[in-house]
Design a protein around this motif. Structure first.
Motif, PDB file in Angstrom:
ATOM      1  N   THR A   3       0.854  -1.192   0.000  1.00 24.33           N
ATOM      2  CA  THR A   3       0.000   0.000   0.000  1.00 24.33           C
ATOM      3  C   THR A   3       0.887   1.237   0.000  1.00 24.33           C
ATOM      4  N   TRP A  39      -5.521   7.913  -6.256  1.00 25.05           N
ATOM      5  CA  TRP A  39      -5.380   7.603  -4.821  1.00 25.05           C
ATOM      6  C   TRP A  39      -6.707   7.784  -4.103  1.00 25.05           C
ATOM      7  N   GLU A  41      -9.753   7.737  -5.378  1.00 23.82           N
ATOM      8  CA  GLU A  41     -10.707   6.717  -5.824  1.00 23.82           C
ATOM      9  C   GLU A  41     -10.511   5.405  -5.067  1.00 23.82           C
ATOM     10  N   ARG A  42      -9.255   5.064  -4.793  1.00 23.90           N
ATOM     11  CA  ARG A  42      -8.933   3.806  -4.114  1.00 23.90           C
ATOM     12  C   ARG A  42      -8.831   3.956  -2.598  1.00 23.90           C
ATOM     13  N   ARG A  43      -9.018   5.168  -2.122  1.00 17.48           N
ATOM     14  CA  ARG A  43      -8.921   5.475  -0.694  1.00 17.48           C
ATOM     15  C   ARG A  43      -7.561   5.094  -0.119  1.00 17.48           C
ATOM     16  N   LEU A  44      -6.530   5.438  -0.856  1.00 21.70           N
ATOM     17  CA  LEU A  44      -5.159   5.194  -0.410  1.00 21.70           C
ATOM     18  C   LEU A  44      -4.639   6.442   0.303  1.00 21.70           C
TER      19      LEU A  44
END
Length: 183
Positions: A3, A39, A41-44
């Motif tokens: 991650t 980032w 969109e992917r909740r990173l």
């Protein structure tokens, strides 16, 4: 790929100040915007680094328009902001504690200036054991003149700095490849 945390370093209005001279890589902000979208969109994890210069003549001085983030890459609510006063985002900040809390071991570094704050942060991150990735199209350099008076265009400064960092302190990539590899 573990991650990854995206770090957006010093992308503030101050970088457009004429004091810096000509900047290369005019697509940098747009590319960082694409990375931020991926980032988010992917909740990173995303961390914004703000330079708060202590130099009274600096366009990065707190309380000035230059100290504000550029709107196209500004933090959204809930995204942490780390304030720094030196070139490395690790010195005198809580960045390490924040990264420990986020439990990340990979950092994707973007921003300005590649040959200054991005490089200093990359070197320290590498020495601290982070896997560092620098998308070459999401960082920018400026024209430089060396001590012998030779002029180095921003594109050459950019290429040489990336070559120096590559494989020693960071993996050099591009934004598209980084986005395609995201979990």
């Amino acid at each position: 790929m573990t991650t990854p945390a995206l770090l957006v370093i010093d992308v503030q209005n101050a970088i457009d100040d004429p004091k810096w001279g000509r900047r290369g890589q005019p697509e940098m902000e747009e590319t960082i915007g694409e990375l931020l979208a991926a980032w988010r969109e992917r909740r990173l994890p995303i961390v914004h680094i703000r330079h708060d210069s202590t130099d009274a003549a600096s366009p990065y001085r707190p309380g000035t328009r230059g100290n504000e983030f550029k709107p196209e890459v500004a933090p959204q609510p809930g995204e942490p902001v780390v304030d720094k006063r030196t070139n490395s985002a690790f010195i005198g900040t809580d960045l390490m504690e924040l990264l420990d809390e986020l439990q990340v071991s990979q950092l994707v570094l973007t921003g300005v200036l590649l040959e200054n704050s991005v490089e200093a942060t990359a070197r320290m991150a590498g020495n601290l054991g982070f896997e560092v990735v620098i998308p070459e199209d999401a960082v920018a350099s400026i024209d430089r003149t060396d001590r012998r008076g030779r002029h180095w265009p921003a594109e050459d400064v950019h290429a040489l700095t990336l070559a120096i960092l590559d494989k020693e302190y960071a993996k050099i990539s591009d934004a598209r490849t980084v986005i395609e590899a995201l979990p």
